[in-house]
Motif scaffolding. Structure first.
Motif, PDB file in Angstrom:
ATOM      1  N   SER B   2     -28.938  37.261  30.024  1.00 47.92           N
ATOM      2  CA  SER B   2     -27.771  37.694  29.283  1.00 47.92           C
ATOM      3  C   SER B   2     -28.142  38.226  27.905  1.00 47.92           C
ATOM      4  CB  SER B   2     -26.822  36.516  29.158  1.00 47.92           C
ATOM      5  OG  SER B   2     -25.708  36.889  28.440  1.00 47.92           O
ATOM      6  N   ASP B   6     -26.791  41.702  26.506  1.00 46.11           N
ATOM      7  CA  ASP B   6     -26.084  41.747  25.220  1.00 46.11           C
ATOM      8  C   ASP B   6     -26.784  42.692  24.259  1.00 46.11           C
ATOM      9  OD1 ASP B   6     -24.140  40.066  25.956  1.00 46.11           O
ATOM     10  OD2 ASP B   6     -24.447  38.603  24.364  1.00 46.11           O
ATOM     11  N   PHE B 108     -12.121  46.536  21.549  1.00 38.70           N
ATOM     12  CA  PHE B 108     -12.306  45.110  21.794  1.00 38.70           C
ATOM     13  C   PHE B 108     -10.983  44.477  22.210  1.00 38.70           C
ATOM     14  CE2 PHE B 108     -13.943  40.894  20.828  1.00 38.70           C
ATOM     15  CZ  PHE B 108     -15.259  41.053  21.222  1.00 38.70           C
ATOM     16  N   ARG B 123     -18.826  40.784  29.965  1.00 37.88           N
ATOM     17  CA  ARG B 123     -17.516  40.835  29.303  1.00 37.88           C
ATOM     18  C   ARG B 123     -17.491  41.888  28.196  1.00 37.88           C
ATOM     19  NH1 ARG B 123     -17.601  37.834  24.288  1.00 37.88           N
ATOM     20  NH2 ARG B 123     -19.823  37.721  23.945  1.00 37.88           N
ATOM     21  N   LEU B 124     -18.662  42.240  27.652  1.00 36.03           N
ATOM     22  CA  LEU B 124     -18.683  43.213  26.563  1.00 36.03           C
ATOM     23  C   LEU B 124     -18.680  44.642  27.076  1.00 36.03           C
ATOM     24  CD1 LEU B 124     -21.147  41.674  24.021  1.00 36.03           C
ATOM     25  CD2 LEU B 124     -18.732  42.124  23.751  1.00 36.03           C
TER      26      LEU B 124
END
Lengths: 652, 214, 304
Positions: B2, B6, B108, B123-124
């Motif tokens: 992750s 990220d 966002f 999720r980003l």
């Protein structure tokens, strides 16, 4: 309660006496200021008692008002604002005895000053909507007459006109607001007001925001403020900026108590209003070079900071974060006090400068610290305080709001960082603005002849400034005590249950105590360094010379950095928000004679929003000109037709 | 893993901000190239435990096009058409950056409201995709030169590609390749057109193209 | 007690960092360079001198160096160094930290304006401009750290950090915050690319030009204060990038000092390879520092 009434009567009596004795300047100022000071002293007793935990009281007098009753009451919230109002007004009155000397027409000046003071006090203790509105209107009118005191000056008349219109538009919103509340309650008494249903409640919130926001000076409702505050005599500017605009904040807080638990969007609205007012207020201030106008814009900024605190508080209580709510509201309330202290002081200092040097234009001032050491030192303390620098009072309140915002951010709430970013930007800009204001006015060499011949103000003007400066330092050092002192009002405003409030208060007081300790470190280090330097320099040569100007041998005062140039990098960076105008005539020809350069920054909202809007309205009104013939018969016809129409509508 | 996903996403966001804040065309082109390379790498890293041939092929193709071919074409266009090296924005660099931050906030906020199937570690992805799309549109609107508009389309495509990645399982290869081909043709044609326009008119300001409307 | 230890270490070793920076730059330029302890020699020399004051100045000019040094020293009491805790730690001390630095800046700028020199006024104006943009970046970066750690004191922000946290899922946010802090560090310490500490042209200086009229012990205080500020903002940066933690305070101190020395070397390298930015570009760079901090804030998630 009786003491409070006595105080109001004393103040009004002083004012009336001053008006009657108006011929004799000395007697008038004795009566006017004496009434104000005596009244303040008497009035402070019950206020302080209530704030120290005394029982809240109400008094109903058998004087009937149309639609309402004469009911006044003291609870911690009223008491807190009353203390701030009476305290600053009394100091300003003392200052006024020195400031108004030789200005003529002392009688009316003192009458309206005392009327302003009494009406502000009445507004925060009124417990009936009608009485409140009457006090509110008296406040507007008495301050209007003070603004236009210098009525031979075209700009002062203009400022007063703007003020009068803005204030009455605000009052219109307030009439609607109280109308909504009293329709539901069936009475105009504050005790009867209660929560409305959700939609009406939102409408009432917006009405209160508009109505009280005009007085408080939220952007874009602030346009009257930078015109009216500088036009008034300086001690009145101090009162208007220091406490009169705070009555708007009082009104908002009182309104929210009626309206019950806030939904989150109120908080967001306040946060947005606060961020915009704060940032744009200080930006506009940065671009000014009229000292009092600059200070007036800073009032917009500080009202923005208070609104940010209120926004954080509202959002905290909407999201069930009691500590955040307490910190936000606590910071806002303390900032009300702190702003009264340092902004009052700054306006008094600006008045002393204006009296001594005859101008408010910073480009003609300079080097006043040597000529007016007391005023300069007090102005320095207030400047550092308004920038929110430790260990002074401005820091304490901003710290609380910051802490609330950081706490919210650490919980992952998106509004925390918004408040942090806005406050940080405001702080940085305020620092730039006040190094400019203090540095250009008091440091360096005088830029004009009158500034060079300036004399220190008389003691009657100096003493209130020294007292205010002392209070700035004291509140800064005893932040925990100050917060504890306002905690009864805070408990009332934050709407928290007592079992949530007390632990949160304990938690908020802890950091403030440690700030005091840290301030002690700072002073210890400072004292050590002072001692070190004087012992090092003892017995050594201490020379004096001209300023090193990088090899240039004959620098003159006109070569110093000016206020405009100091602010230029920042005003250029934020130019899209400012409405700056430049007028320049460059040197021409082989033997140029003179070149000029001037900048001026009128209010962007006035120029881009209100002027077009009002001109449009005027044009539209002009179109209806045909209705007006000047014939009385036709006017009577209009009246008759209207009456007929109404009758038909009612009966039909 | 992750961390790397990220980190890649953050780098994509940073390249977007770089494009907004850069004052030189070459820097913009380079940033878009880096963005293409990062996006090529992203699906590989995100699905490291379930690598398929299809995925690898797609990644390789898009990396080749976006990180090598397009930038090369654009750089050539700059050279050949001797376009001035400054970006010439309608909206200044600091203002563009601020706008970029607002876009990121908006993306966002929107991204949290869009229900997206998939792992928590992605999720980003949706906010980043939306942000990239916004930045692409902003570039098209707020820059004067035709070339920066081409860059804007590229960034826009990158955003759509990222958006598709959030639904990687369901997206047919053909759709993605189709989009790529579109953009490829687009860049190709525009490259040629730019060259010709610049030969005819000695400048490449898109706002002055309106003079051609008759 | 170990909090006091950090304070003493900082007071003692801060000028060494400036020596390291200069030595690194000298090595890059192919010179032998001044001794590592040169900043100390300079300070001692200056402390032994008398003072010359301009006739224009007032007591504000004399107070400037003292207040800014005292406030920087007070700010140091709030800072942890790796495993060494701060002398004072309480929720919100990060705001006090920023406030104390602001106080120092206020008096430095006031002292500069007190000389009445156009050059020093220009320096003060630019300092104000830089700080307006650096302040939001600093506080928002710290807010990102607060969101990650759930703590509100500087000691709490830096307590849970280790090399593993950097590579954990929240790592990129931390790195972004570190990048924002690095830009703030360079700007606040008047380093390249924001300001050139070595330039000798008054028009191009920012921090140095404000000290033009100071001499003797006052200049020593200013230089020492600059070293302390370098240390203070440096610990904020090394605390994230080199979160070394040992068992005992003395090892912690050593690790922290090594981290700062590495930072000083890095600054030296940056100053050797990068040119100073054009003045108009500075606001872009500082705005991007704020952008980085905001990004970090949005990406930060609570550490488990």
């Amino acid at each position: 309660m009786a003491l409070l009434l006595l105080a109001l009567l004393l103040i009004l009596l002083g004012g009336t006496l001053a008006l009657l004795l108006g011929r004799d300047e000395k007697l008038a100022s004795w009566a006017g200021a004496g009434g104000a000071v005596l009244g303040a002293l008497v009035g402070l007793v019950p206020a302080l008692e209530t704030l120290a935990g005394g029982p809240g009281t109400t008094l109903r007098l058998p004087w009937s008002l149309p639609l309402g009753g004469f009911v006044i009451g003291l609870d911690p919230l009223s008491a807190f604002f009353l203390v701030v109002i009476l305290g600053l007004c009394a100091l300003a009155a003392v200052y006024g005895t020195g400031y108004l000397r030789g200005h003529g027409r002392a009688g009316s000046a003192w009458f309206f000053f005392d009327a302003l003071m009494a009406s502000m006090a009445l507004a925060v203790v009124a417990r009936d909507a009608v009485l409140f509105l009457i006090a509110w209107e008296l406040m507007t009118l008495s301050s209007y007459f003070l603004v236009v005191r210098d009525d031979e000056d075209e700009s002062a008349r203009q400022a007063g006109w703007t003020y009068l219109i803005a204030a009455h538009l605000g009052t219109a919103a307030l009439l609607l607001f109280f109308g909504l509340l009293s329709r539901q309650a069936g009475s105009t008494s504050f005790d009867a007001f209660g929560p409305l249903d959700a939609r009406l409640s939102g409408l009432a919130f917006l009405l209160s925001l508009a109505g009280f926001g005009v007085k408080a000076g939220f952007i874009p409702l602030h346009v009257w403020l930078p015109e009216a505050h500088p036009a008034a005599p300086s001690h009145v500017s101090a009162v208007m900026s220091g406490v009169m605009i705070k009555t708007g904040i009082y009104g908002l807080l009182r309104a929210w108590i009626f309206l019950g638990p806030p939904p989150a969007w109120w908080g967001w609205t306040l946060l947005g209003v606060g961020a915009v007012s704060g940032i744009l207020g200080v930006l506009f201030a940065l671009a000014q070079h009229d000292l009092k106008r600059l200070l007036a814009y800073h009032s917009v900024e500080n009202i923005g900071i208070i609104a940010l605190g209120l926004g954080v508080g509202l959002l905290g209580s909407a999201h069930g974060l009691p500590l955040v709510a307490l910190l936000g509201f606590g910071g806002a309330l303390l900032h009300v006090l702190n702003h009264a202290l340092f902004k009052g002081l700054l306006f008094l200092g600006a008045g002393a400068v204006l009296n001594a040097a005859g101008t408010r234009d910073m480009e003609h001032l300079g080097g006043l610290l040597k000529r007016m050491p007391w005023t300069g030192a007090c102005f320095l303390i207030a400047s550092a305080a308004i920038c929110g620098l430790p260990p002074l009072n401005g820091f304490v309140s901003e710290f609380l709001i910051f802490l609330g915002a950081f706490l919210a951010a650490s919980h992952g709430a998106p509004w925390g960082p918004v408040a942090i970013g806005a406050l940080a930007l405001i702080g940085g800009l305020a620092l730039a603005c006040f190094t400019k204001a203090f540095g250009v006015v008091f440091l360096g060499e005088p830029r004009g002849e009158r500034a060079a011949k300036a004399q220190e103000a008389p003691w009657s003007m100096r003493a209130p400034m020294v007292v205010l400066a002392g209070l700035c330092v004291l509140v800064g050092l005893g932040g925990a005590l100050a917060l504890d002192w306002v905690s009864p009002a805070l408990s009332q405003v934050s709407g928290l249950r007592l079992e949530d409030f007390l632990p949160a208060l304990e938690e908020a007081l802890g950091p403030l105590q440690l700030i005091t300790i840290s301030a002690c470190f700072f002073f210890l280090a400072l004292a050590g360094l002072i001692a070190l330097r004087s012992s090092l320099l003892a017995g050594r040569e201490r020379g004096e010379s001209g300023t090193w100007d990088c090899g240039y041998a004959a620098p003159s005062a006109r070569m110093q950095y000016t206020a405009s140039s100091f602010a230029q990098p920042l005003t250029e960076l934020f130019a899209p928000f400012l409405c700056a105008r430049e007028r320049s005539a460059g040197p021409e020809g082989l033997f140029p004679e003179r070149a000029t350069f001037a900048t001026e920054t009128p209010d962007a909202f006035r120029e881009r929003l209100y002027r077009p809007a009002f001109e449009g309205a005027l044009k539209a009104a002009w179109k209806l000109r045909w209705l007006q013939h000047g014939r009385i018969q036709l006017y009577v016809l209009y009246i008759a037709l209207t009456l007929m129409a109404l009758l038909l509508w009612r009966l039909g | 893993m992750s961390f790397w996903v990220d980190a890649l996403i953050v780098l994509v966001v940073l390249t977007n901000l770089r494009v907004l804040g850069a004052s030189r065309l070459s820097a913009c082109i380079r940033a878009v190239a880096v963005q293409g390379a990062l996006l090529g790498l992203l699906p590989v890293l995100a699905h490291l435990d379930a690598l398929t041939g299809r995925l690898l092929l797609q990644a390789a193709a898009s990396t080749l096009l976006k990180a090598v071919v397009f930038p090369w074409l654009l750089a050539r266009a700059v050279r050949e058409a001797s376009i001035q090296l400054e970006v010439e924005p309608f909206v200044g660099y600091t203002a563009s950056l601020t706008a970029g931050l607002l876009f990121w906030g908006g993306a966002f906020w929107l991204g949290q409201r869009l229900p997206v199937p998939g792992a928590e570690e992605l999720r980003l992805l949706v906010p980043t995709a939306l942000f990239t799309i916004f930045v692409g549109l902003f570039l098209i609107v707020a820059r004067r030169k035709a070339l920066t508009q081409v860059l804007g389309y590229l960034v826009l495509e990158n955003g759509i590609y990222t958006f598709g990645m959030a639904f990687a399982e369901k997206q047919p290869l053909l759709v993605e390749l189709g989009i790529l081909l579109d953009v490829f043709m687009g860049v190709f044609v525009m490259g040629i057109t730019l060259y010709h326009i610049s030969r005819e008119f000695d400048h490449l300001d898109a706002d002055r193209l309106s003079e051609l409307r008759d | 007690m170990s909090g006091l230890f950090h304070l003493l270490l900082a007071l003692l070793c801060a000028p060494l960092l400036l020596g390291v920076v200069n030595r690194t730059k000298a090595l890059f330029a192919g010179r032998a360079g001044a001794p590592l302890l040169q900043p100390y020699f300079d300070l001692l020399k200056l402390l032994q001198k008398g003072a010359v004051y301009s006739r224009t100045t007032s007591w504000v000019f004399r107070a400037g160096p003292l207040v800014s040094l005292a406030s920087t020293a007070a700010a140091l009491t709030l800072l942890p160094l790796g495993g060494l805790p701060a002398l004072l730690a309480f929720p919100g001390d990060l705001v006090l930290f920023a406030g104390l630095l602001g106080l120092g800046r206020f008096f430095t700028m006031a002292a500069a304006l007190d000389t009445g020199s156009a050059f020093e006024g220009m320096g003060a104006s630019r300092e104000a401009w830089y700080s307006v943009l650096a302040e939001p970046a600093l506080l928002l970066a710290l807010a990102a750290m607060a969101k990650r750690s759930g703590q509100l004191s500087l000691s709490g922000l830096y307590a849970g950090l280790s090399l593993e946290t950097l590579l954990a899922p929240g790592g990129p946010a931390l790195l972004l915050a570190a990048a924002a802090l690095a830009l703030v560090f360079l700007a606040e310490n008047s380093r390249i690319p924001f300001d050139d500490p070595n330039t000798h042209l008054e028009l191009t200086m920012v921090h140095e030009v404000m000290a033009l009229d100071h001499g003797g012990p006052d200049l020593a205080f200013i230089q020492y204060g600059a070293a302390l500020k370098f240390w203070a903002l440096g610990t904020l940066l090394t605390g994230i990038l080199l979160p070394l933690r040992e068992a005992s305070p003395s090892l912690d101190a050593l690790a922290g000092l090594c981290g700062l020395l590495l930072l000083a070397v890095a600054v030296g390298v940056v100053e050797s390879v990068i040119a100073r930015l054009r003045l108009t570009k500075v606001s872009d760079l500082l705005a991007s520092a704020t952008a980085l901090a905001v990004l970090a804030l949005m990406l930060a998630r609570r550490a488990p």
